[in-house]
Design a protein around this motif. Structure first.
Motif, PDB file in Angstrom:
ATOM      1  N   LYS A 158       0.828  -1.209   0.000  1.00 24.67           N
ATOM      2  CA  LYS A 158       0.000   0.000   0.000  1.00 24.67           C
ATOM      3  C   LYS A 158       0.861   1.258   0.000  1.00 24.67           C
ATOM      4  CE  LYS A 158      -3.932  -1.911   2.544  1.00 24.67           C
ATOM      5  NZ  LYS A 158      -4.684  -1.805   3.820  1.00 24.67           N
ATOM      6  N   LEU A 159       1.856   1.280   0.872  1.00 31.63           N
ATOM      7  CA  LEU A 159       2.730   2.449   0.951  1.00 31.63           C
ATOM      8  C   LEU A 159       3.487   2.672  -0.357  1.00 31.63           C
ATOM      9  CD1 LEU A 159       4.140   2.148   4.571  1.00 31.63           C
ATOM     10  CD2 LEU A 159       2.581   3.889   3.695  1.00 31.63           C
ATOM     11  N   GLY A 160       3.944   1.599  -0.961  1.00 28.58           N
ATOM     12  CA  GLY A 160       4.642   1.701  -2.244  1.00 28.58           C
ATOM     13  C   GLY A 160       3.739   2.276  -3.327  1.00 28.58           C
ATOM     14  N   LEU A 161       2.491   1.821  -3.349  1.00 32.88           N
ATOM     15  CA  LEU A 161       1.548   2.342  -4.336  1.00 32.88           C
ATOM     16  C   LEU A 161       1.251   3.817  -4.098  1.00 32.88           C
ATOM     17  CD1 LEU A 161      -0.931  -0.662  -4.569  1.00 32.88           C
ATOM     18  CD2 LEU A 161       0.569   0.175  -6.379  1.00 32.88           C
ATOM     19  N   ILE A 162       1.092   4.190  -2.842  1.00 35.65           N
ATOM     20  CA  ILE A 162       0.836   5.593  -2.508  1.00 35.65           C
ATOM     21  C   ILE A 162       2.004   6.464  -2.964  1.00 35.65           C
ATOM     22  CG2 ILE A 162       0.604   7.231  -0.599  1.00 35.65           C
ATOM     23  CD1 ILE A 162      -1.041   4.984   0.848  1.00 35.65           C
ATOM     24  N   GLU A 163       3.216   6.004  -2.684  1.00 35.55           N
ATOM     25  CA  GLU A 163       4.398   6.761  -3.088  1.00 35.55           C
ATOM     26  C   GLU A 163       4.443   6.935  -4.602  1.00 35.55           C
ATOM     27  OE1 GLU A 163       7.687   4.640  -1.367  1.00 35.55           O
ATOM     28  OE2 GLU A 163       7.266   5.375   0.650  1.00 35.55           O
ATOM     29  N   ARG A 164       4.129   5.884  -5.334  1.00 34.83           N
ATOM     30  CA  ARG A 164       4.133   5.965  -6.791  1.00 34.83           C
ATOM     31  C   ARG A 164       3.051   6.905  -7.296  1.00 34.83           C
ATOM     32  NH1 ARG A 164       4.191   0.000  -9.003  1.00 34.83           N
ATOM     33  NH2 ARG A 164       4.162   1.110 -10.982  1.00 34.83           N
ATOM     34  N   LEU A 165       1.852   6.824  -6.696  1.00 30.49           N
ATOM     35  CA  LEU A 165       0.764   7.705  -7.110  1.00 30.49           C
ATOM     36  C   LEU A 165       1.084   9.170  -6.835  1.00 30.49           C
ATOM     37  CD1 LEU A 165      -2.424   5.722  -6.060  1.00 30.49           C
ATOM     38  CD2 LEU A 165      -1.771   6.398  -8.370  1.00 30.49           C
ATOM     39  N   MET A 166       1.784   9.428  -5.755  1.00 27.62           N
ATOM     40  CA  MET A 166       2.136  10.807  -5.419  1.00 27.62           C
ATOM     41  C   MET A 166       3.061  11.437  -6.473  1.00 27.62           C
ATOM     42  SD  MET A 166       0.433  11.613  -2.779  1.00 27.62           S
ATOM     43  CE  MET A 166       1.219  13.146  -2.321  1.00 27.62           C
ATOM     44  N   LYS A 167       3.766  10.614  -7.215  1.00 24.38           N
ATOM     45  CA  LYS A 167       4.672  11.121  -8.248  1.00 24.38           C
ATOM     46  C   LYS A 167       3.960  11.384  -9.570  1.00 24.38           C
ATOM     47  CE  LYS A 167       8.639   8.739  -6.266  1.00 24.38           C
ATOM     48  NZ  LYS A 167       9.613   7.655  -6.425  1.00 24.38           N
ATOM     49  N   VAL A 168       2.770  10.841  -9.750  1.00 21.57           N
ATOM     50  CA  VAL A 168       2.034  11.009 -11.003  1.00 21.57           C
ATOM     51  C   VAL A 168       1.514  12.440 -11.089  1.00 21.57           C
ATOM     52  CG1 VAL A 168       0.021  10.255 -12.323  1.00 21.57           C
ATOM     53  CG2 VAL A 168       1.384   8.569 -11.080  1.00 21.57           C
ATOM     54  N   GLN A 169       1.717  13.057 -12.245  1.00 22.75           N
ATOM     55  CA  GLN A 169       1.305  14.444 -12.439  1.00 22.75           C
ATOM     56  C   GLN A 169       0.135  14.586 -13.413  1.00 22.75           C
ATOM     57  OE1 GLN A 169       2.576  17.027 -10.636  1.00 22.75           O
ATOM     58  NE2 GLN A 169       3.620  15.379  -9.547  1.00 22.75           N
TER      59      GLN A 169
ATOM     60  N   VAL B 135      -7.013   9.568 -13.102  1.00 26.06           N
ATOM     61  CA  VAL B 135      -8.405   9.171 -13.346  1.00 26.06           C
ATOM     62  C   VAL B 135      -8.460   7.691 -13.716  1.00 26.06           C
ATOM     63  CG1 VAL B 135     -10.373   9.469 -14.906  1.00 26.06           C
ATOM     64  CG2 VAL B 135      -9.232  11.468 -13.932  1.00 26.06           C
ATOM     65  N   ARG B 136      -7.526   7.253 -14.577  1.00 27.83           N
ATOM     66  CA  ARG B 136      -7.490   5.824 -14.938  1.00 27.83           C
ATOM     67  C   ARG B 136      -7.214   4.956 -13.725  1.00 27.83           C
ATOM     68  NH1 ARG B 136      -3.573   4.669 -19.815  1.00 27.83           N
ATOM     69  NH2 ARG B 136      -2.242   5.403 -18.181  1.00 27.83           N
ATOM     70  N   MET B 137      -6.307   5.394 -12.860  1.00 25.15           N
ATOM     71  CA  MET B 137      -5.996   4.625 -11.654  1.00 25.15           C
ATOM     72  C   MET B 137      -7.219   4.545 -10.743  1.00 25.15           C
ATOM     73  SD  MET B 137      -3.044   3.561 -12.242  1.00 25.15           S
ATOM     74  CE  MET B 137      -2.975   2.670 -10.719  1.00 25.15           C
TER      75      MET B 137
ATOM     76  N   LEU C 180      -9.576   2.018 -12.156  1.00 22.19           N
ATOM     77  CA  LEU C 180      -9.099   0.651 -11.914  1.00 22.19           C
ATOM     78  C   LEU C 180      -9.343   0.218 -10.471  1.00 22.19           C
ATOM     79  CD1 LEU C 180      -5.750   0.705 -13.903  1.00 22.19           C
ATOM     80  CD2 LEU C 180      -7.769  -0.674 -14.430  1.00 22.19           C
ATOM     81  N   ILE C 181      -9.084   1.126  -9.534  1.00 25.46           N
ATOM     82  CA  ILE C 181      -9.306   0.806  -8.123  1.00 25.46           C
ATOM     83  C   ILE C 181     -10.787   0.581  -7.861  1.00 25.46           C
ATOM     84  CG2 ILE C 181      -9.215   1.759  -5.775  1.00 25.46           C
ATOM     85  CD1 ILE C 181      -6.523   3.090  -6.649  1.00 25.46           C
ATOM     86  N   THR C 182     -11.630   1.443  -8.421  1.00 25.15           N
ATOM     87  CA  THR C 182     -13.076   1.295  -8.250  1.00 25.15           C
ATOM     88  C   THR C 182     -13.553  -0.038  -8.817  1.00 25.15           C
ATOM     89  OG1 THR C 182     -13.411   3.682  -8.321  1.00 25.15           O
ATOM     90  CG2 THR C 182     -15.329   2.302  -8.797  1.00 25.15           C
ATOM     91  N   ARG C 183     -13.059  -0.378  -9.984  1.00 23.54           N
ATOM     92  CA  ARG C 183     -13.444  -1.652 -10.607  1.00 23.54           C
ATOM     93  C   ARG C 183     -13.008  -2.840  -9.739  1.00 23.54           C
ATOM     94  NH1 ARG C 183     -12.774  -3.551 -16.827  1.00 23.54           N
ATOM     95  NH2 ARG C 183     -13.459  -5.675 -16.484  1.00 23.54           N
TER      96      ARG C 183
END
Length: 71
Positions: free
Chosen positions: A7-18, A24-26, A29-32
């Protein structure tokens, strides 16, 4: 602990997305994935006969609303 690390790794990666479109795609995917998990849990509950009638559900729902209306 592996789940928390993931979870922490995913959060860190998402924080880098600009890009908004990527986020929105992520989110989609999470909602699905959440919906698929809930559907699987529901099917398992049905298979295990962990169900209540619609009438019982209505009663429990009305009771919950009455108890939580003033909160």
């Amino acid at each position: 602990m592996k789940v928390d690390s993931l979870k922490l790794g995913l959060i860190e990666r998402l924080m880098k997305v600009q890009k908004t479109s990527t986020l929105v795609r992520m989110e989609e995917l999470i909602t699905r994935a959440e919906m698929e998990d809930r559907a699987e849990e529901s099917l398992n509950s049905i298979s295990n006969k962990e169900i209540i009638s619609i009438e019982e559900f209505k009663k429990e729902n009305h009771k919950w609303v009455k108890e939580n209306r003033t909160k």
